[in-house]
Design a protein around this motif. Sequence first.
Motif, PDB file in Angstrom:
ATOM      1  N   GLN A 331       0.821  -1.219   0.000  1.00 54.45           N
ATOM      2  CA  GLN A 331       0.000   0.000   0.000  1.00 54.45           C
ATOM      3  C   GLN A 331       0.848   1.258   0.000  1.00 54.45           C
ATOM      4  N   ARG A 332       1.987   1.187   0.683  1.00 55.48           N
ATOM      5  CA  ARG A 332       2.868   2.360   0.734  1.00 55.48           C
ATOM      6  C   ARG A 332       4.285   1.926   0.375  1.00 55.48           C
ATOM      7  N   VAL A 333       4.934   2.734  -0.442  1.00 57.38           N
ATOM      8  CA  VAL A 333       6.329   2.456  -0.808  1.00 57.38           C
ATOM      9  C   VAL A 333       7.156   3.674  -0.416  1.00 57.38           C
ATOM     10  N   PHE A 334       8.172   3.446   0.405  1.00 61.28           N
ATOM     11  CA  PHE A 334       9.035   4.539   0.867  1.00 61.28           C
ATOM     12  C   PHE A 334      10.397   4.439   0.205  1.00 61.28           C
ATOM     13  N   VAL A 335      10.810   5.530  -0.411  1.00 56.35           N
ATOM     14  CA  VAL A 335      12.170   5.617  -0.954  1.00 56.35           C
ATOM     15  C   VAL A 335      12.820   6.834  -0.294  1.00 56.35           C
ATOM     16  N   PRO A 336      13.986   6.677   0.346  1.00 55.02           N
ATOM     17  CA  PRO A 336      14.602   7.844   0.986  1.00 55.02           C
ATOM     18  C   PRO A 336      15.102   8.838  -0.059  1.00 55.02           C
ATOM     19  N   SER A 337      15.411  10.063   0.388  1.00 54.65           N
ATOM     20  CA  SER A 337      15.881  11.065  -0.585  1.00 54.65           C
ATOM     21  C   SER A 337      17.230  10.669  -1.162  1.00 54.65           C
ATOM     22  N   ALA A 338      17.998   9.858  -0.446  1.00 54.34           N
ATOM     23  CA  ALA A 338      19.307   9.412  -0.940  1.00 54.34           C
ATOM     24  C   ALA A 338      19.371   7.880  -0.896  1.00 54.34           C
ATOM     25  N   PRO A 339      18.697   7.198  -1.827  1.00 51.40           N
ATOM     26  CA  PRO A 339      18.714   5.731  -1.781  1.00 51.40           C
ATOM     27  C   PRO A 339      20.039   5.133  -2.252  1.00 51.40           C
ATOM     28  N   GLY A 340      20.858   5.930  -2.954  1.00 52.62           N
ATOM     29  CA  GLY A 340      22.126   5.427  -3.495  1.00 52.62           C
ATOM     30  C   GLY A 340      23.206   5.372  -2.419  1.00 52.62           C
ATOM     31  N   ASP A 341      24.463   5.255  -2.864  1.00 54.79           N
ATOM     32  CA  ASP A 341      25.547   5.028  -1.915  1.00 54.79           C
ATOM     33  C   ASP A 341      25.770   6.207  -0.969  1.00 54.79           C
ATOM     34  N   ALA A 342      25.475   7.430  -1.409  1.00 55.74           N
ATOM     35  CA  ALA A 342      25.647   8.581  -0.506  1.00 55.74           C
ATOM     36  C   ALA A 342      24.770   8.400   0.732  1.00 55.74           C
ATOM     37  N   GLY A 343      23.570   7.890   0.516  1.00 53.58           N
ATOM     38  CA  GLY A 343      22.632   7.695   1.627  1.00 53.58           C
ATOM     39  C   GLY A 343      23.103   6.657   2.619  1.00 53.58           C
ATOM     40  N   CYS A 344      24.071   5.830   2.204  1.00 53.95           N
ATOM     41  CA  CYS A 344      24.582   4.779   3.097  1.00 53.95           C
ATOM     42  C   CYS A 344      25.319   5.358   4.292  1.00 53.95           C
ATOM     43  N   ALA A 345      25.818   6.603   4.195  1.00 53.03           N
ATOM     44  CA  ALA A 345      26.486   7.203   5.355  1.00 53.03           C
ATOM     45  C   ALA A 345      25.478   7.315   6.499  1.00 53.03           C
ATOM     46  N   LEU A 346      24.310   7.840   6.192  1.00 51.64           N
ATOM     47  CA  LEU A 346      23.256   7.945   7.209  1.00 51.64           C
ATOM     48  C   LEU A 346      22.730   6.556   7.584  1.00 51.64           C
ATOM     49  N   GLY A 347      22.577   5.694   6.582  1.00 56.54           N
ATOM     50  CA  GLY A 347      22.092   4.336   6.837  1.00 56.54           C
ATOM     51  C   GLY A 347      23.019   3.586   7.795  1.00 56.54           C
ATOM     52  N   ALA A 348      24.331   3.701   7.558  1.00 57.53           N
ATOM     53  CA  ALA A 348      25.297   2.985   8.395  1.00 57.53           C
ATOM     54  C   ALA A 348      25.247   3.504   9.836  1.00 57.53           C
ATOM     55  N   ALA A 349      25.139   4.832   9.986  1.00 60.43           N
ATOM     56  CA  ALA A 349      25.093   5.417  11.335  1.00 60.43           C
ATOM     57  C   ALA A 349      23.821   4.976  12.061  1.00 60.43           C
ATOM     58  N   LEU A 350      22.682   5.009  11.351  1.00 61.74           N
ATOM     59  CA  LEU A 350      21.420   4.601  11.987  1.00 61.74           C
ATOM     60  C   LEU A 350      21.416   3.106  12.309  1.00 61.74           C
ATOM     61  N   TYR A 351      22.010   2.311  11.426  1.00 62.27           N
ATOM     62  CA  TYR A 351      22.067   0.860  11.665  1.00 62.27           C
ATOM     63  C   TYR A 351      22.859   0.570  12.950  1.00 62.27           C
ATOM     64  N   ALA A 352      24.020   1.235  13.068  1.00 64.58           N
ATOM     65  CA  ALA A 352      24.837   1.020  14.268  1.00 64.58           C
ATOM     66  C   ALA A 352      24.070   1.457  15.510  1.00 64.58           C
ATOM     67  N   ASP A 353      23.405   2.598  15.402  1.00 64.04           N
ATOM     68  CA  ASP A 353      22.670   3.140  16.547  1.00 64.04           C
ATOM     69  C   ASP A 353      21.572   2.176  17.010  1.00 64.04           C
ATOM     70  N   ARG A 354      20.735   1.729  16.079  1.00 61.90           N
ATOM     71  CA  ARG A 354      19.558   0.930  16.445  1.00 61.90           C
ATOM     72  C   ARG A 354      19.882  -0.544  16.665  1.00 61.90           C
ATOM     73  N   VAL A 355      20.735  -1.089  15.789  1.00 63.93           N
ATOM     74  CA  VAL A 355      20.939  -2.540  15.820  1.00 63.93           C
ATOM     75  C   VAL A 355      22.164  -2.910  16.663  1.00 63.93           C
ATOM     76  N   HIS A 356      23.285  -2.243  16.420  1.00 69.65           N
ATOM     77  CA  HIS A 356      24.511  -2.593  17.161  1.00 69.65           C
ATOM     78  C   HIS A 356      24.418  -2.138  18.618  1.00 69.65           C
ATOM     79  N   PHE A 357      24.048  -0.871  18.820  1.00 59.73           N
ATOM     80  CA  PHE A 357      23.980  -0.349  20.188  1.00 59.73           C
ATOM     81  C   PHE A 357      22.603  -0.538  20.828  1.00 59.73           C
TER      82      PHE A 357
END
Length: 589
Positions: A331-357
């Motif tokens: 029903q809903r499809v979400f694409v971030p404003s930076a889905p490419g590799d640049a967006g991975c900087a934010l993705g990596a930080a959020l992943y560490a924050d939520r999943v690792h820590f």
Amino acid sequence: MRILGISAHYHDSAAALVADGVPVCAVQEERLSRRKNDAAFPLAAIEWCLERSGVEPEQLDAVVFYEKPMLKFERIVTMALRGFPRTWRSFPRAMKNSLGEKLWVKGIIASHLGIPARKILFTEHHQAHAAAAFLTAPTRAAAILTADGVGEWATLSVGRGAVRQDGGTDIVPLREIRFPHSLGMLYSTFTAWLGFPVNEGEYKVMGLAAYGRPSLAGEVRKVLLRTSDGGFALDLSYFDYHLSARSSFSPKFVDAFGPPRDPWDPIDLETDRGRHYADVAASVQRVLEDTLVDVAIALHAETGLPDLCLGGGVALNGCANARILRESGFQRVFVPSAPGDAGCALGAALYADRVHFGTRWREVPDHPFWGPEAQPGDLARIAEEDGLPCQREADPSLLTRVADELCAGRIVGWVDGACEYGPRALGHRSILAAPSDAAMRDKLNRSIKFREEFRPFAPAVPIEAAARYFDLPPGGERLGRFMSGVFPVRPEWRGRLAAVTHVDGTARVQVVERAMAPRFHALLEEVGRRTGVPVLLNTSFNLAGEPIVNTAAEAYSTFRRSGIDLLVCGPVLVAKNRAAQAAREEAVA
Ligand SMILES: [Fe+2]
């Protein structure tokens, strides 16, 4: 908890900072270094993030890199050994790239930031893509689909993300497709064959596809074989990218699709050759879409979830995204404003924050404006030094003036606040113009963007009016928030929206919500009050080959070197001398 995320060394380096579970800032290196698609270690972006957030390196709890260098290295060595002896030429180059900065990322980060190695973490590349998509979307449970050229091994992955009752976050991978079988590489190979630069020219393939018929889709399906488990595999005899550093397609590919286009030969759609290129583009686009739709249908059936988060460079394909929304059952499809590799900087930080820590879930502000702020005072000073009069005007009279100018056919450089994270201008670093006249599109192509005629311009419309002009399926507004979907312009409006309607009657529309970009939204409404149609052409504020402008000074420089009539930064407005401009345009014509 303060976490710095970094993506680097492939294309579009970036840095992002997350504090107390929410992004504070994020920027691509190219915006600061002024080298388009800058892939260098993002020192300027890191420095800016730390300065912007007032964090000293020693105060960081972690620095997270967006992929695992050893896994990537393993892929390169394995592929080289598998392809030996054909790979003996490409192997030293791949080794040099990998053994250079890429493999020693930990040491580079530690020495640049002066932090202990134990604070440096790594996510897998597709984990970073998945996190960038899921952890920035306003949902607490979603299926996740990521697709790109290649990370370490994965080229497409599916999984699910969920926020638990206790506030913890799970991102669970279900399965992946591995290199060299890759939708991104398939598309990039056709991009290269069509004579466009890989990693930048994929937009051009999508734009060109609208001019062709998918008459060669059957041929492309021989290249991309579907597997019984719902995945796909490439027939590698059509490719060379896994064996060679120079060429991506093999002689068999040329036998099937013809000789590649010389990048210097213009595409003339009046000729058989030009139409053949368009047909090939339409065919690969069709096969890409069909494949993604099928993967998404299976994922919907498997997860039973209403929301889908899309990530990876392939999620920049707005035609495919729109079909996924229409056809997959989500029903809903979400694409971030930076889905490419640049967006991975934010993705990596959020992943560490939520999943690792294991930080408790926090809602992430739903906007793309994480970059540096432009300073209106800088524009006023530079314009005055340059001898151009500038005016300071508060809203709403400034918006009235700008709307008048747009309705009179003038082109406006529009700079407002913090710059966008990701490749699209979404109302903070935009060039705006009236959408009604096809001549405006040609003028923009000729005097500002200097680009191929078959590339369409995008419209922006307030969310309240979007369905009147565009045929949006349920959920289409959301996909249009960051310009991630291509939808039909309603036939009765195509004439009034000629500058933003592509040859096939579609547009990559930005659906603007007041809360996300209040001034841009107000400007659209102001235009609507004059013309009855609250739509503007919105293209990124840059000249061909340059990154999107960041500072007021860069905006001013672009304004001076192009056919932009009026430049606005916050409350400051600078206009060119019309008589001088007309004389210049006449001389160019
Ligand atoms: Fe990627």
